[in-house]
Design a protein around this motif. Structure first.
Motif, PDB file in Angstrom:
ATOM      1  N   ALA A 247      -5.299  -6.713   4.620  1.00 17.43           N
ATOM      2  CA  ALA A 247      -4.921  -6.897   6.026  1.00 17.43           C
ATOM      3  C   ALA A 247      -3.450  -7.252   6.159  1.00 17.43           C
ATOM      4  O   ALA A 247      -2.758  -6.769   7.075  1.00 17.43           O
ATOM      5  CB  ALA A 247      -5.793  -7.982   6.659  1.00 17.43           C
ATOM      6  N   THR A 248      -2.942  -8.067   5.244  1.00 18.32           N
ATOM      7  CA  THR A 248      -1.536  -8.485   5.312  1.00 18.32           C
ATOM      8  C   THR A 248      -0.597  -7.320   5.026  1.00 18.32           C
ATOM      9  O   THR A 248       0.364  -7.078   5.764  1.00 18.32           O
ATOM     10  CB  THR A 248      -1.275  -9.619   4.315  1.00 18.32           C
ATOM     11  N   TRP A 249      -0.854  -6.595   3.968  1.00 19.64           N
ATOM     12  CA  TRP A 249       0.046  -5.491   3.606  1.00 19.64           C
ATOM     13  C   TRP A 249      -0.033  -4.345   4.615  1.00 19.64           C
ATOM     14  O   TRP A 249       0.985  -3.757   4.967  1.00 19.64           O
ATOM     15  CB  TRP A 249      -0.280  -5.007   2.202  1.00 19.64           C
ATOM     16  N   LEU A 250      -1.228  -4.021   5.075  1.00 22.59           N
ATOM     17  CA  LEU A 250      -1.342  -2.991   6.110  1.00 22.59           C
ATOM     18  C   LEU A 250      -0.644  -3.437   7.392  1.00 22.59           C
ATOM     19  O   LEU A 250      -0.007  -2.633   8.084  1.00 22.59           O
ATOM     20  CB  LEU A 250      -2.811  -2.686   6.379  1.00 22.59           C
ATOM     21  N   GLY A 251      -0.759  -4.724   7.713  1.00 23.18           N
ATOM     22  CA  GLY A 251      -0.074  -5.249   8.893  1.00 23.18           C
ATOM     23  C   GLY A 251       1.438  -5.168   8.761  1.00 23.18           C
ATOM     24  O   GLY A 251       2.145  -4.844   9.720  1.00 23.18           O
ATOM     25  N   LEU A 252       1.949  -5.458   7.564  1.00 20.64           N
ATOM     26  CA  LEU A 252       3.393  -5.366   7.344  1.00 20.64           C
ATOM     27  C   LEU A 252       3.884  -3.929   7.491  1.00 20.64           C
ATOM     28  O   LEU A 252       4.936  -3.674   8.091  1.00 20.64           O
ATOM     29  CB  LEU A 252       3.735  -5.892   5.950  1.00 20.64           C
ATOM     30  N   ILE A 253       3.129  -2.972   6.952  1.00 21.02           N
ATOM     31  CA  ILE A 253       3.523  -1.569   7.077  1.00 21.02           C
ATOM     32  C   ILE A 253       3.511  -1.134   8.533  1.00 21.02           C
ATOM     33  O   ILE A 253       4.447  -0.486   9.023  1.00 21.02           O
ATOM     34  CB  ILE A 253       2.588  -0.678   6.239  1.00 21.02           C
ATOM     35  N   ALA A 254       2.447  -1.501   9.258  1.00 20.04           N
ATOM     36  CA  ALA A 254       2.350  -1.115  10.670  1.00 20.04           C
ATOM     37  C   ALA A 254       3.449  -1.770  11.501  1.00 20.04           C
ATOM     38  O   ALA A 254       4.025  -1.137  12.399  1.00 20.04           O
ATOM     39  CB  ALA A 254       0.974  -1.496  11.214  1.00 20.04           C
ATOM     40  N   ALA A 255       3.757  -3.043  11.230  1.00 17.08           N
ATOM     41  CA  ALA A 255       4.794  -3.739  11.994  1.00 17.08           C
ATOM     42  C   ALA A 255       6.173  -3.163  11.711  1.00 17.08           C
ATOM     43  O   ALA A 255       7.042  -3.140  12.587  1.00 17.08           O
ATOM     44  CB  ALA A 255       4.768  -5.231  11.665  1.00 17.08           C
ATOM     45  N   TYR A 256       6.394  -2.688  10.483  1.00 20.89           N
ATOM     46  CA  TYR A 256       7.687  -2.092  10.126  1.00 20.89           C
ATOM     47  C   TYR A 256       7.936  -0.817  10.930  1.00 20.89           C
ATOM     48  O   TYR A 256       9.079  -0.529  11.309  1.00 20.89           O
ATOM     49  CB  TYR A 256       7.709  -1.797   8.627  1.00 20.89           C
ATOM     50  N   TYR A 257       6.882  -0.062  11.191  1.00 16.30           N
ATOM     51  CA  TYR A 257       7.029   1.205  11.901  1.00 16.30           C
ATOM     52  C   TYR A 257       6.735   1.091  13.394  1.00 16.30           C
ATOM     53  O   TYR A 257       6.528   2.101  14.061  1.00 16.30           O
ATOM     54  CB  TYR A 257       6.103   2.259  11.290  1.00 16.30           C
ATOM     55  N   SER A 258       6.713  -0.110  13.932  1.00 18.90           N
ATOM     56  CA  SER A 258       6.448  -0.271  15.365  1.00 18.90           C
ATOM     57  C   SER A 258       7.223  -1.478  15.893  1.00 18.90           C
ATOM     58  O   SER A 258       7.683  -2.317  15.114  1.00 18.90           O
ATOM     59  CB  SER A 258       4.952  -0.477  15.611  1.00 18.90           C
ATOM     60  N   PRO A 259       7.362  -1.592  17.212  1.00 10.10           N
ATOM     61  CA  PRO A 259       8.100  -2.727  17.790  1.00 10.10           C
ATOM     62  C   PRO A 259       7.219  -3.922  18.127  1.00 10.10           C
ATOM     63  O   PRO A 259       7.655  -4.827  18.831  1.00 10.10           O
ATOM     64  CB  PRO A 259       8.690  -2.118  19.071  1.00 10.10           C
ATOM     65  N   TYR A 260       5.992  -3.947  17.631  1.00  3.64           N
ATOM     66  CA  TYR A 260       5.042  -4.982  18.047  1.00  3.64           C
ATOM     67  C   TYR A 260       4.929  -6.078  16.992  1.00  3.64           C
ATOM     68  O   TYR A 260       5.239  -5.865  15.821  1.00  3.64           O
ATOM     69  CB  TYR A 260       3.678  -4.345  18.330  1.00  3.64           C
ATOM     70  N   PRO A 261       4.445  -7.263  17.387  1.00  8.42           N
ATOM     71  CA  PRO A 261       4.426  -8.414  16.469  1.00  8.42           C
ATOM     72  C   PRO A 261       3.543  -8.191  15.249  1.00  8.42           C
ATOM     73  O   PRO A 261       2.504  -7.523  15.314  1.00  8.42           O
ATOM     74  CB  PRO A 261       3.889  -9.562  17.342  1.00  8.42           C
ATOM     75  N   LEU A 262       3.960  -8.775  14.145  1.00 13.07           N
ATOM     76  CA  LEU A 262       3.220  -8.659  12.891  1.00 13.07           C
ATOM     77  C   LEU A 262       1.817  -9.249  13.014  1.00 13.07           C
ATOM     78  O   LEU A 262       0.843  -8.674  12.513  1.00 13.07           O
ATOM     79  CB  LEU A 262       3.995  -9.362  11.780  1.00 13.07           C
ATOM     80  N   GLY A 263       1.706 -10.405  13.672  1.00 13.76           N
ATOM     81  CA  GLY A 263       0.412 -11.070  13.773  1.00 13.76           C
ATOM     82  C   GLY A 263      -0.651 -10.223  14.428  1.00 13.76           C
ATOM     83  O   GLY A 263      -1.834 -10.298  14.068  1.00 13.76           O
ATOM     84  N   PHE A 264      -0.260  -9.395  15.385  1.00 12.11           N
ATOM     85  CA  PHE A 264      -1.224  -8.522  16.056  1.00 12.11           C
ATOM     86  C   PHE A 264      -1.850  -7.540  15.070  1.00 12.11           C
ATOM     87  O   PHE A 264      -3.072  -7.338  15.058  1.00 12.11           O
ATOM     88  CB  PHE A 264      -0.536  -7.751  17.193  1.00 12.11           C
ATOM     89  N   PHE A 265      -1.045  -6.948  14.208  1.00 10.83           N
ATOM     90  CA  PHE A 265      -1.563  -5.957  13.268  1.00 10.83           C
ATOM     91  C   PHE A 265      -2.410  -6.602  12.186  1.00 10.83           C
ATOM     92  O   PHE A 265      -3.470  -6.077  11.813  1.00 10.83           O
ATOM     93  CB  PHE A 265      -0.403  -5.174  12.651  1.00 10.83           C
ATOM     94  N   VAL A 266      -1.969  -7.735  11.660  1.00  9.83           N
ATOM     95  CA  VAL A 266      -2.752  -8.418  10.630  1.00  9.83           C
ATOM     96  C   VAL A 266      -4.118  -8.806  11.188  1.00  9.83           C
ATOM     97  O   VAL A 266      -5.162  -8.602  10.548  1.00  9.83           O
ATOM     98  CB  VAL A 266      -2.004  -9.658  10.111  1.00  9.83           C
ATOM     99  N   THR A 267      -4.128  -9.348  12.394  1.00 12.73           N
ATOM    100  CA  THR A 267      -5.383  -9.731  13.027  1.00 12.73           C
ATOM    101  C   THR A 267      -6.262  -8.525  13.285  1.00 12.73           C
ATOM    102  O   THR A 267      -7.485  -8.567  13.074  1.00 12.73           O
ATOM    103  CB  THR A 267      -5.101 -10.464  14.345  1.00 12.73           C
ATOM    104  N   SER A 268      -5.670  -7.437  13.752  1.00 15.12           N
ATOM    105  CA  SER A 268      -6.450  -6.236  14.080  1.00 15.12           C
ATOM    106  C   SER A 268      -7.110  -5.651  12.841  1.00 15.12           C
ATOM    107  O   SER A 268      -8.304  -5.298  12.860  1.00 15.12           O
ATOM    108  CB  SER A 268      -5.547  -5.187  14.743  1.00 15.12           C
ATOM    109  N   PHE A 269      -6.374  -5.545  11.748  1.00 12.34           N
ATOM    110  CA  PHE A 269      -6.959  -4.998  10.517  1.00 12.34           C
ATOM    111  C   PHE A 269      -8.045  -5.916   9.970  1.00 12.34           C
ATOM    112  O   PHE A 269      -9.100  -5.443   9.510  1.00 12.34           O
ATOM    113  CB  PHE A 269      -5.869  -4.783   9.472  1.00 12.34           C
ATOM    114  N   ALA A 270      -7.807  -7.218  10.008  1.00 11.68           N
ATOM    115  CA  ALA A 270      -8.818  -8.159   9.517  1.00 11.68           C
ATOM    116  C   ALA A 270     -10.073  -8.109  10.377  1.00 11.68           C
ATOM    117  O   ALA A 270     -11.201  -8.120   9.863  1.00 11.68           O
ATOM    118  CB  ALA A 270      -8.244  -9.574   9.491  1.00 11.68           C
ATOM    119  N   PHE A 271      -9.898  -8.031  11.691  1.00 15.29           N
ATOM    120  CA  PHE A 271     -11.043  -7.996  12.601  1.00 15.29           C
ATOM    121  C   PHE A 271     -11.815  -6.688  12.457  1.00 15.29           C
ATOM    122  O   PHE A 271     -13.050  -6.668  12.547  1.00 15.29           O
ATOM    123  CB  PHE A 271     -10.570  -8.173  14.040  1.00 15.29           C
ATOM    124  N   ALA A 272     -11.100  -5.582  12.224  1.00 18.65           N
ATOM    125  CA  ALA A 272     -11.775  -4.302  12.006  1.00 18.65           C
ATOM    126  C   ALA A 272     -12.666  -4.373  10.764  1.00 18.65           C
ATOM    127  O   ALA A 272     -13.792  -3.853  10.759  1.00 18.65           O
ATOM    128  CB  ALA A 272     -10.746  -3.186  11.861  1.00 18.65           C
TER     129      ALA A 272
END
Length: 301
Positions: A247-272
């Protein structure tokens, strides 16, 4: 989230080139290193948090991380020291309050939470330097992670994991059946205090990746997912670590390629992952209810 004024990099079909470019930036290398460290510690401590049903304590400690970081910035020291100082202090306060009744403990904890949150926003307002607002502290960012911060996180993680490994077996016994553990001479009270201190340190680490409001993304969700998949302690703990790292590494990759906060992506992947685990468990339970006729029963027909 790279910057409000700089466009996010574009993803291409050259995956090797994309990863090479991403890891050519020192701040991304530091982010992945810090993310791995934080994920391992958060999952290990979070596994016991879920087992001991202390998610409210984790929420309380994560809440006070915000005024701790804001106050440290105001005083001119690194935010990382504010994270650890106030999170560990809050864990000790919770340990002291656990001697009273549940109603008194909840009321005092809620009062302290509200006051410290107000102090955090006051510290942000008083700060006269360059500060991008409370968003990075609340929802996480990878831009401010330095090599020194990675070193601090690694040092704290080694201590936390070493202590957790030392008290792991009696802590597991005390978490599953505290009354029987106390009768067998296990120091349940002392273990609870030590574990809360470890919780404070782990929460301070996770807050620097996910933000103080989304600590559950690494502290609770991977552990809850793993325990929904298997009841075996060793397998469940290992799975929680793997899920937190993913969840952390996928969140970092997604946040790098988007303008949105890192915490949103980490939470989304973990919740999925958690929803997928619940779905698989429900499917397994449904298939288990389907009665398969035995050969003898088929022959009787």
């Amino acid at each position: 989230m790279l910057s409000a004024d700089i466009a996010s990099p574009a993803w291409s079909w050259d995956l090797v080139g994309d990863f090479r470019l991403m890891w050519s930036y020192p701040f991304m290398v530091n982010a992945f290193r810090a993310g791995a460290i934080v994920a391992v510690v958060s999952a290990a401590v979070g596994w016991f948090v879920v087992l001991r049903r202390q998610t409210f304590a984790a929420h309380t400690v994560s809440t006070v991380a915000f005024p701790g970081a804001a106050g440290a910035v105001l005083l001119g020291v690194g935010a990382v020291y504010g994270y650890f100082t106030l999170c560990v202090a809050a864990a000790l306060v919770i340990a002291a309050l656990r001697g009273g009744g549940d109603r008194e403990e909840s009321a005092l904890t809620g009062t302290v939470q509200a006051f410290l949150l107000a102090c955090g926003f006051l510290f942000i307002a008083l700060y006269k330097g360059l500060l991008g607002g409370p968003q990075a502290i609340l929802f996480g960012t990878f831009l401010g992670i330095t090599a020194h911060q990675v070193t601090v996180l690694l040092g704290v993680s080694v201590v936390v994991l070493a202590v957790l490994a030392l008290i792991g077996r009696p802590l597991l016994f005390a978490s599953v059946d505290p009354q029987v553990a106390a009768g067998r001479g296990v120091p349940v009270r002392a273990l609870s205090v030590v574990f809360l201190v470890l919780l404070g340190a782990a929460t301070a680490e996770a807050g620097q990746i996910t933000g103080t409001l989304l600590v559950f993304a690494l502290m609770v969700i991977p552990a809850a997912t793993a325990q929904a998949v298997t009841a075996r302690p060793a397998a469940s703990l290992a799975l929680a670590v793997l899920l937190a790292c993913a969840a952390t590494w996928l969140g970092l990759i997604a946040a790098y390629y988007s303008p949105y906060p890192l915490g949103f992506f980490v939470t989304s992947f973990a919740f999925a992952g958690y929803l997928l685990a619940l779905g698989l468990r429900a499917l397994r339970g449904l298939l288990g209810r389907v009665r398969v006729p035995l050969p003898a029963e088929e022959a009787a027909r």
